[in-house]
Design a protein around this motif. Structure first.
Motif, PDB file in Angstrom:
ATOM      1  N   MET B   6       0.816  -1.213   0.000  1.00 58.22           N
ATOM      2  CA  MET B   6       0.000   0.000   0.000  1.00 58.22           C
ATOM      3  C   MET B   6       0.853   1.267   0.000  1.00 58.22           C
ATOM      4  N   LYS B 240       7.578  -2.185   9.358  1.00 60.16           N
ATOM      5  CA  LYS B 240       6.328  -2.867   9.019  1.00 60.16           C
ATOM      6  C   LYS B 240       6.238  -3.160   7.526  1.00 60.16           C
ATOM      7  N   GLN B 241       6.700  -2.205   6.711  1.00 63.24           N
ATOM      8  CA  GLN B 241       6.641  -2.386   5.264  1.00 63.24           C
ATOM      9  C   GLN B 241       7.593  -3.492   4.817  1.00 63.24           C
ATOM     10  N   SER B 253      -1.685  -2.544  14.126  1.00 60.86           N
ATOM     11  CA  SER B 253      -1.568  -1.189  14.668  1.00 60.86           C
ATOM     12  C   SER B 253      -1.160  -1.219  16.143  1.00 60.86           C
ATOM     13  N   MET B 375      -3.137  10.604   0.755  1.00 62.75           N
ATOM     14  CA  MET B 375      -3.737   9.331   1.157  1.00 62.75           C
ATOM     15  C   MET B 375      -3.224   8.186   0.297  1.00 62.75           C
ATOM     16  N   ASP B 376      -3.111   8.451  -1.004  1.00 57.54           N
ATOM     17  CA  ASP B 376      -2.620   7.404  -1.906  1.00 57.54           C
ATOM     18  C   ASP B 376      -1.171   7.051  -1.589  1.00 57.54           C
ATOM     19  N   MET B 380       0.726   3.559   5.366  1.00 59.20           N
ATOM     20  CA  MET B 380      -0.022   3.013   6.493  1.00 59.20           C
ATOM     21  C   MET B 380      -1.531   3.152   6.303  1.00 59.20           C
ATOM     22  N   GLY B 381      -1.955   3.680   5.145  1.00 57.66           N
ATOM     23  CA  GLY B 381      -3.392   3.820   4.895  1.00 57.66           C
ATOM     24  C   GLY B 381      -4.041   4.869   5.776  1.00 57.66           C
ATOM     25  N   GLU B 383      -4.885   9.198   6.722  1.00 59.14           N
ATOM     26  CA  GLU B 383      -5.368  10.369   6.002  1.00 59.14           C
ATOM     27  C   GLU B 383      -4.627  11.624   6.457  1.00 59.14           C
ATOM     28  N   ASN B 403      -6.194   7.056  14.199  1.00 57.91           N
ATOM     29  CA  ASN B 403      -4.909   6.319  14.186  1.00 57.91           C
ATOM     30  C   ASN B 403      -3.690   7.186  13.866  1.00 57.91           C
ATOM     31  N   GLU B 409       6.033   8.418  10.004  1.00 60.61           N
ATOM     32  CA  GLU B 409       6.796   9.641   9.694  1.00 60.61           C
ATOM     33  C   GLU B 409       7.743   9.453   8.515  1.00 60.61           C
TER      34      GLU B 409
ATOM     35  N   ARG C 314      -8.156   1.852   3.433  1.00 60.47           N
ATOM     36  CA  ARG C 314      -7.908   0.662   4.239  1.00 60.47           C
ATOM     37  C   ARG C 314      -6.627   0.876   5.040  1.00 60.47           C
ATOM     38  N   PHE C 316      -3.327   0.018   7.250  1.00 58.05           N
ATOM     39  CA  PHE C 316      -2.333  -1.056   7.185  1.00 58.05           C
ATOM     40  C   PHE C 316      -2.683  -2.115   8.224  1.00 58.05           C
TER      41      PHE C 316
END
Lengths: 295, 442, 318
Positions: B6, B240-241, B253, B375-376, B380-381, B383, B403, B409, C314, C316
């Protein structure tokens, strides 16, 4: 035709009565009983909702007063003694007279305007800048100049002096609510006694570096030499962690420390003439007297 | 080719220093060694003024839990224990040492011979890492011995080695892989042992084909190490990625990698682990890239900790170009802008990156046009545009509900914002406020 | 040497900017504009120039004398509004003064009254167009006969749009090919579906719009009109014709995709597009107007804040 009118009026009339009954029962069901005193106390408050008292707003402050039944530990700084007396009267309790306070900015950077050491290019927020680095003036403790305090002030009592790069408090407008004190990430602003005849003396620096380092950082910095501590006749000054602090509850505004300070870090406000050493004063007076004679 | 699912962006890679071999930077005449070179509490100085110290001698001891030992990078006499301004102008406790000769502690093995065998148990390895002050060299400088002390009831299934080096400009990891592949693989094997013999994956972005081939060949001679080529995308190196890209697992999370059965270490850390465990050498050196489009030459150096930025600049390029706008420690996406060039370097400094005036200047902020690019881009999805508004309005509780604390960052939101809004700055500020509010509630 | 610059990370920025996005949208509108000039002659160019010039002028005046802020006309957003407004009116000289009024409404009420670019809830060009449609119904629906800048062999006899003609129950023999190329009557920007698709393809390539809104919009319109056509081919229009005529193409590719007034999350964009398609068909078939794209988009614009609230990306690992 007339029948239609009658039907319309009747239908609307019945509907009206029906809604009135529903409204009545709903109002009864959800009735909130509130002490009318809260309204009266809230009425007496300035209504700025500045949050200086630590409550969410003036109404919350009024609720706290009424719930407690006294003014212990509660004070509306913008309202001052007049409001405190009025609330005490409403609550029927005693009130302590508080010394009026004013916000003072304890920073006077020498690296101001054209002498900045770096250019901060990020978000205009002191709270954020403080997490990035020491600031444009190079002082690890001093004012960052992004104006969080200006934004926090509800009374338009603080403006940014762009030339000096520090905020300036308008003592007339300042309600001593303490919002700026909370907003400042560096603790530059302090609430101090307004002083008799608006005269006050304070250390205009919070740099805690050692003497030489502090001096390198800023020409106007307190170097913690302790001269002011020695000269103070009432023991109001203490040097702690390389920084001098004048206790405003003890200070008699004699200005001996102002004269003594080698870096000019101690500021006197509201005095008619600049502070001078007694000997220097005599020397200065002599030519003045000569000038008078010559006339 | 694998990558995370993502968001993400692709900034100009600018790996212009990738051909420069690692050179050894000479030591200056005096160093200041900061006592907090790691995430957590500063170490406590254990030397006094006038004391003689050798290279590798303990000078700052970890007394708090979240802390790491600090060792002397030079030999000489302790001048004073005082404060020293760090790269960001903040005074920090430091030990000043006047350099005399280059006398190392006897137990340190300084030969170039690679020692493959390691008979230590997991507990002994962790103790050794603690003793030698090893910290994560991926940027966060998290004390390695804490990371490898797996809490009760949790179990690691994979060791993920971060060799993605997704940050633009940086090439120090690349050079270490090319020049010290065998040592790194030994370090990985040691860390595998520390985790109970788990499988290790080395994630390398495909813009380093040499490193992929060298590491793959070397890994074949070891047990349980597999090299995973990754598609170039920033922030591949974020914990995480990287875990998602390499293992397909997702860290929920507010959880740590170990909750998904993974432990992530940087490839540079693996090299430091090898030196600490096999050669008894504490973490006293950085491998550091000196780079920038406007510099006359590009370098990779082995630098003793405590060497100042100015010394590095003087030795490598003489002086900064006239057009310098920013000096960054780290990459352009997550590195920190340095204000005090007289500051000593610390553990984990990966670069001295010089950015020209024009490139460094932030464009003026314009109105948000709600394009949704932030957002795109968010890996971490989240906003970012919403956080910006909530933080400005002081609505921190709402920001928490949305969240905000999940934000890593990485800077993708600011990078891709056509209105040039300082989104990452605002979110960081918001996170600080949210954390403070949560702490106040407890 | 310059003062060292300091800021939080990141220290680089992509070369993306609002100005660049807006000018690229303008570029994407050029094929449709050229088409309009080719079909309607220099009148089309004149309407477009007047519309763009008045939009830019009004924005400049409002920013300088009412809001007293630095002007932002250079970012090209007023030009986009001007072009879209011009595309939504018939290309005749008698429209010129009406277009100026439309520009004032679009910029003044549609955009600047809310605080300028980025703050307007409704698409400014559509606000202007709907205002004109309601205020000047006759002028706004008197379509010029396509004459053409160049002598082309057009056989479009009637100036009425296929939609209006159909509503009157007399759809002339217009082929799909005519509709695709623009051999039909209509507002100046909406006649050639092909020219609009070329512009949209450019925007998709430059990642200024995503496929979600146009596909959802056109797809829903297609599906719904197909169902109606299947029920009664006499009363309802053929689905391909439905999407090729009128403002669906222009609306779906350029106006519904307006960044400011459309949802930000992809899921929200799909709902938004579906809503636009649905409302368009509903208004076309059961409403008073032959065309419903503008109303459909404006209605969905008003739902956008809600969609932004409901449709979250969505997270993560969730």
């Amino acid at each position: 035709m007339s029948q239609q009118i009658i039907v319309a009026v009747a239908v609307l009339g019945v509907l009206g009565v029906l809604f009135a009954v529903i409204l009545y029962f709903v109002a009864q069901k959800f009735k909130v009983v509130e002490d009318p005193l809260i309204d009266e106390v809230a009425e007496a408050l300035p209504g700025a909702n500045c949050g200086g008292c630590g409550k969410a707003g003036c109404r919350a402050f009024a609720e706290a007063c009424v719930a407690q039944g006294s003014l212990d530990g509660l004070r509306c700084a913008p309202g001052g003694d007049a409001v405190a007396a009025r609330i005490a009267e409403l609550l029927g309790c005693a009130v302590e007279q508080g010394e009026p306070l004013v916000a003072v900015v304890r920073c006077n950077p020498s690296n101001c305007a054209g002498k900045r050491l770096s250019h901060y290019d990020g978000l205009r927020s002191c709270a954020f800048e403080a997490t990035v680095y020491c600031g444009e003036s190079g002082c690890p403790n001093g004012c960052l100049g992004c104006g969080d305090c200006v934004a926090a002030c509800q009374f338009e009592a603080i403006v940014m002096d762009e030339g000096r790069g520090v905020p300036v408090v308008d003592a007339e407008r300042c309600a001593a609510c303490g919002a700026c004190v909370k907003a400042c990430p560096r603790g530059v602003i302090e609430l101090r006694h307004k002083g008799r005849k608006d005269r006050r003396v304070y250390v205009e620096c919070i740099n805690r570096e050692k003497g030489a380092a502090a001096r390198k950082t800023c020409a106007n910095a307190c170097i913690g030499c302790g001269k002011c501590e020695k000269v103070c006749p009432v023991g109001a000054i203490a040097v702690e962690g390389n920084l001098s602090y004048i206790d405003h509850t003890k200070c008699i505004a004699c200005r001996k420390c102002v004269v003594e300070c080698p870096t000019g870090a101690i500021r006197d406000v509201g005095f008619p003439a600049p502070a001078v050493k007694p000997e220097a004063a005599k020397v200065a007076e002599a030519p003045a007297a000569a000038a008078v004679k010559a006339e | 080719m694998k990558t995370f699912k993502m968001g993400g962006v692709h900034p100009e890679e600018n790996k212009i220093s990738n051909e420069a071999p690692i050179e050894v930077m000479p030591v200056g005449s005096q160093v200041a060694v900061l006592m907090n070179q790691h995430l957590g509490a500063p170490a406590t100085p254990v030397v006094q003024k006038g004391e003689r110290v050798k290279v590798g001698q303990l000078i700052g001891e970890a007394q708090a839990f979240m802390c790491a030992n600090v060792h002397s990078p030079v030999s000489g006499t302790v001048l004073k224990v005082d404060t020293c301004k760090d790269a960001f102008g903040q005074p920090k406790p430091a030990v000043y040492i006047a350099v005399e000769g280059d006398e190392w502690m006897e137990e340190i093995d300084r030969t170039a011979e690679v020692k493959r065998e390691c008979a230590l148990t997991a507990a002994e390895i962790v103790a050794k890492l603690k003793e030698k002050g090893v910290v994560g060299l991926g940027g966060a400088t998290f004390p390695t011995h804490i990371k490898y002390s797996i809490p009760e009831g949790k179990k690691a299934d994979y060791l993920v080695v971060n060799a993605a080096e997704c940050e633009p400009y940086l090439t120090s990891d690349l050079r270490v892989m090319l020049e010290h592949a065998e040592e790194i693989c030994v370090g990985i094997s040691i860390l595998r042992t520390a985790l109970g013999g788990v499988k290790a994956y080395v994630g390398i972005e495909s813009n380093k084909p040499q490193a992929i081939s060298v590491m793959t060949q070397m890994a074949a001679t070891f047990e349980g190490i597999e090299v995973v080529p990754l598609r170039v995308k920033y922030p591949q190196g974020a914990e995480k990625q990287l875990i998602q890209a390499v293992t397909g697992r997702r860290v929920p999370s507010g959880k740590l990698p170990i909750d998904a059965g993974c432990v992530v270490s940087n490839v540079g850390t693996c090299f430091a682990v090898y030196e600490a465990v096999q050669k008894n050498k504490p973490l006293i050196e950085n491998i550091l890239t000196v780079t920038g489009k406007e510099l006359p030459s590009q370098h990779n150096y082995l630098v003793r900790i405590g060497t100042t930025y100015n010394e590095i600049i003087r030795h490598s390029i003489g002086e900064l170009p006239e057009t310098t706008g920013k000096v960054i420690s780290g990459g352009t996406m997550m590195g920190k802008a340095v204000v005090n060039l007289d500051a000593p370097t610390v553990k984990g400094n990966a670069s001295v990156l010089v950015i020209g005036e024009r490139e460094a200047r932030r464009q003026p902020e314009t109105a948000c046009i709600r394009c949704g690019k932030c957002m795109d881009a968010c890996p971490m999805g989240l906003e970012p545009y919403l956080f910006s508004a909530l933080v400005k309005g002081g609505r921190f509780e709402e920001a928490r509900v949305h969240n905000i604390l999940d934000c890593i960052e990485c800077g993708c939101c600011f990078f891709s914002c056509p209105a040039c809004k300082p989104l990452t700055d605002e979110i960081r500020l918001g996170k600080n406020k949210v954390r403070a509010l949560m702490a106040a509630k407890k | 040497m310059n003062l060292m610059k300091i800021s939080g990370s990141p220290h680089v920025h992509s070369d993306e900017s609002t100005r660049r996005i807006m000018w690229r949208v303008n570029l994407a509108l050029v094929p449709a504009l050229l088409c309009a000039i080719a079909y309607f002659g220099l009148n089309a160019l004149l309407v477009a120039v007047v519309s763009v010039a008045s939009c830019v002028l009004f924005q400049w005046l409002i920013e300088k004398y009412i809001l007293k802020v630095p002007t932002t006309v250079g970012d090209g957003s007023a030009v986009v509004t001007g072009l879209l407004l011009a595309f939504n009116v018939p290309a005749t000289v008698s429209m010129l003064w009406i277009v100026v009024i439309g520009a004032l409404v679009a910029i003044g009420i549609g955009k600047m009254a809310f605080g300028g670019l980025g703050k307007n809830p409704f698409n400014p060009a559509l606000v202007g167009r709907v205002f004109l449609l309601i205020s000047f119904p006759v002028q706004m629906t008197t379509w010029p006969v396509a004459e053409g800048l160049f002598p082309m062999q057009f056989d479009v006899a009637s100036g009425a749009t296929p939609l209006a003609a159909f509503k009157e129950g007399q759809l002339a023999g217009v082929s799909y090919w005519d509709a695709l190329l623009g051999h039909i009557g209509g507002s100046m920007g909406e006649v050639s579906a092909l020219a609009i698709l070329i512009g949209a393809a450019y925007l998709l390539w430059k990642k200024i719009i995503s496929w979600h809104i146009p596909v959802a919009f056109i797809g829903t319109a297609l599906a719904m009109s197909a169902v109606l056509w299947w029920i009664d081919p006499q009363q309802y229009m053929d689905p391909m014709m439905t999407i090729l005529t009128g403002g669906i193409m222009l609306g779906a590719c350029f106006m519904a995709t307006d960044m400011v007034t459309s949802p930000m999350a992809k899921s929200g964009q799909l709902i938004f597009g579906c809503g636009c398609g649905l409302l368009t068909i509903v208004i076309r078939n059961w409403g008073a107007y032959p065309e419903g794209v503008s109303f459909a988009i404006l209605i969905m614009n008003s739902v956008t804040p809600l969609l932004n609230r409901w449709c979250k990306p969505r997270r993560f690992a969730s």
